[in-house]
Design an enzyme around this catalytic site. Structure first.
Site: not given
Length: 239
Positions: A21, A44, A90, A204-205
């Protein structure tokens, strides 16, 4: 030729693209794992790079947060730059107690509360699944690297800050391994435009226990995930 969101030319991207991401994480992957790296996109700030891994041409580019963002980039990579395979790399949040921090999850399918796949599938349910060979190669790569990866369904949420906490109970009941925000959209784009896709996530959590990985832990496990993705590409070339 360049698109509104990617300022590259045909041939700048490899046929396989790894997509985190965060564009800065894409830069980290390129600088850490690839050789002969060159930047191929910066529109961008969504950085993209192409290099080689063990002699194999591979690209890496960020896709941003959420299904709308990742759908733009994956669609353009496939239709305008000849990309055949996309591997999202990710993070995800766990909802099951048997899924632990730092586990690597290979998403063979993705549920979602987004309507994006119903829009493209004439308001019917679409089974958003990964390519089987890519799943198998990722599993084999993980085993070869000594990583005990989990394989199962993800849930791609439209809201990061969800007001519906009860939904996590439903996810747990149905065996969802992790919650993230992109896989279902990427699988839908790949199906629509004739490409192949896979999502690999690191936990990750933990949504239930509120545990979170430290920055150092995220980096170590993240590297395992990237190695699995890269080695799976090499296995795919042998088919």
């Amino acid at each position: 030729m360049a698109t509104p969101h990617i300022n590259a030319e045909m041939g700048d991207f490899a046929d396989v693209v790894l997509m985190p991401g965060d564009p800065l994480r894409a830069k980290h992957i390129a600088e850490t794992f690839l050789e002969d790296v060159r930047e191929v996109n910066n529109v961008r700030g969504m950085l993209g790079f192409t290099g080689t891994y063990k002699g194999r041409k591979i690209s890496v580019m960020g896709h941003g947060m959420g299904i709308p963002s990742c759908s733009i980039y994956t669609k353009e990579l496939i239709t305008d730059f000849g990309v055949k395979k996309i591997i999202r790399v990710g993070s995800c949040g766990a909802v099951r107690m048997d899924v632990k921090l730092r586990d690597v999850v290979i998403g063979m399918g993705a549920c979602t509360d987004s309507k994006v796949n119903r829009i493209r599938f004439k308001d019917h349910d679409f089974a958003a699944i990964a390519d089987f060979d890519m799943v198998r190669n990722a599993v084999d790569a993980a085993k070869a690297l000594g990583v005990d990866a989990r394989v199962g369904n993800l849930f791609s949420a439209d809201l990061f800050y969800s007001p519906d906490g009860d939904m996590f109970d439903v996810m747990e009941k149905y065996g969802i391994l992790g919650v993230e925000m992109e896989a279902a959209g990427i699988y839908g784009v790949a199906a629509e435009f004739g490409a192949k896709a896979l999502t690999i996530c690191t936990v990750s959590d933990h949504i239930r226990t509120h545990e979170q990985t430290t920055a150092a832990e995220r980096q170590t496990t993240f590297n395992d995930m990237i190695k699995i993705a890269l080695e799976s590409v090499l296995l795919g070339d042998k088919e």
